[in-house]
Write an enzyme that holds these catalytic residues in place. Sequence first.
Site, mmCIF file in Angstrom:
data_model
loop_
_atom_site.group_PDB
_atom_site.id
_atom_site.type_symbol
_atom_site.label_atom_id
_atom_site.label_comp_id
_atom_site.label_asym_id
_atom_site.label_seq_id
_atom_site.Cartn_x
_atom_site.Cartn_y
_atom_site.Cartn_z
ATOM 1 N N THR A 225 63.443 10.603 -72.116
ATOM 2 C CA THR A 225 64.625 9.812 -71.762
ATOM 3 C C THR A 225 64.851 9.773 -70.241
ATOM 4 O O THR A 225 65.290 8.758 -69.703
ATOM 5 C CB THR A 225 65.890 10.382 -72.442
ATOM 6 O OG1 THR A 225 66.003 11.767 -72.106
ATOM 7 C CG2 THR A 225 65.833 10.256 -73.950
ATOM 8 N N SER B 229 59.808 14.717 -66.372
ATOM 9 C CA SER B 229 60.910 15.644 -66.549
ATOM 10 C C SER B 229 60.373 16.874 -67.286
ATOM 11 O O SER B 229 59.159 17.072 -67.361
ATOM 12 C CB SER B 229 62.041 14.979 -67.321
ATOM 13 O OG SER B 229 63.164 15.839 -67.361
ATOM 14 N N GLU C 4 50.509 14.530 -70.521
ATOM 15 C CA GLU C 4 51.310 14.977 -69.372
ATOM 16 C C GLU C 4 50.582 16.082 -68.603
ATOM 17 O O GLU C 4 50.608 16.120 -67.380
ATOM 18 C CB GLU C 4 52.670 15.478 -69.860
ATOM 19 C CG GLU C 4 53.546 14.350 -70.395
ATOM 20 C CD GLU C 4 54.846 14.792 -71.032
ATOM 21 O OE1 GLU C 4 55.696 13.938 -71.263
ATOM 22 O OE2 GLU C 4 55.005 15.992 -71.311
ATOM 23 N N GLY D 200 57.163 19.098 -73.588
ATOM 24 C CA GLY D 200 56.580 18.722 -74.877
ATOM 25 C C GLY D 200 57.604 18.371 -75.925
ATOM 26 O O GLY D 200 57.260 18.129 -77.074
HETATM 27 C C1 5RP Z 1 57.864 15.002 -73.265
HETATM 28 C C2 5RP Z 1 58.419 15.914 -72.231
HETATM 29 C C3 5RP Z 1 59.716 15.526 -71.580
HETATM 30 O O1 5RP Z 1 59.528 15.487 -70.199
HETATM 31 C C4 5RP Z 1 60.769 16.533 -71.927
HETATM 32 O O2 5RP Z 1 60.823 16.693 -73.331
HETATM 33 C C5 5RP Z 1 62.139 16.088 -71.400
HETATM 34 O O3 5RP Z 1 62.562 14.947 -72.061
HETATM 35 P P1 5RP Z 1 63.925 14.215 -71.751
HETATM 36 O O4 5RP Z 1 63.804 13.574 -70.425
HETATM 37 O O5 5RP Z 1 64.075 13.227 -72.886
HETATM 38 O O6 5RP Z 1 65.007 15.266 -71.778
HETATM 39 O O7 5RP Z 1 57.877 16.930 -71.908
HETATM 40 O O8 5RP Z 1 56.716 15.524 -73.864
#
Ligand code: 5RP
Length: 222
Positions: free
Chosen positions: A29, A81, A102, A94
Amino acid sequence: MMNKLKNIASKAAIKYIKNNNIIGIGSGTTISKFIEILYSENKNIKGVVSASKYSTKKLKKYNFNVYEINKINKIGIYFDSADEVNDKMQMIKGGGAALTNEKIISNYADIFICIIDQSKYVKNLGISHPVPIEIIPSAKTFITRKLSHIGAIAKLRKKTITEHGNLILDVYKLNLYNPIKTEKYINTIPGVVTVGLFAQRCADIVIIGKYNSTVSIINKKI
Ligand code: 5RP
């Protein structure tokens, strides 16, 4: 509230883009907001390498050039993020199950900029999030047992198949006193594809959107 913090942190992160280069983009997000701001600020970038189908779709919607990672030989900055970040800029990632791409892109990139809201900046990793591990499906029982021998509890993430056709185990009660050691150990277990501890390749810069609407930047290189 959290959306506002993601916005201000993303705006601060975009200032690090100086040249018309290829950048890497993570998933989630926060990164979704980042893509919107990248578009609205009209940043001149050659193109993007994306960590997930979701981010790719959004980037294409905004007419960014999306490159396949095997076709390019340099990524300047990787923006992503995390679920949790500590003061050494080590991370748990993750939550969105995109951890394998990533990890590949962040290790490929020269600089990793992590964009978070204040709630994700923690004293010790593992406080409010389990550590996700992407695993080969046939190794599920073996890995779950192996982790139980070191006191950890692995729970299969329901209704989740990764973009690589694998499963996610969310691992609780791991010893995260030394995240690099734990990351290395989990990487030795057969059937593990990627562990969502980003401690060996930690972030270079962490940009935190704070509750008082200011931005705090941790940059150990400067
Ligand atoms: C996805 C990730 C995201 O960076 C992590 O889960 C943070 O997500 P968000 O920005 O929705 O809080 O590692 O695999």
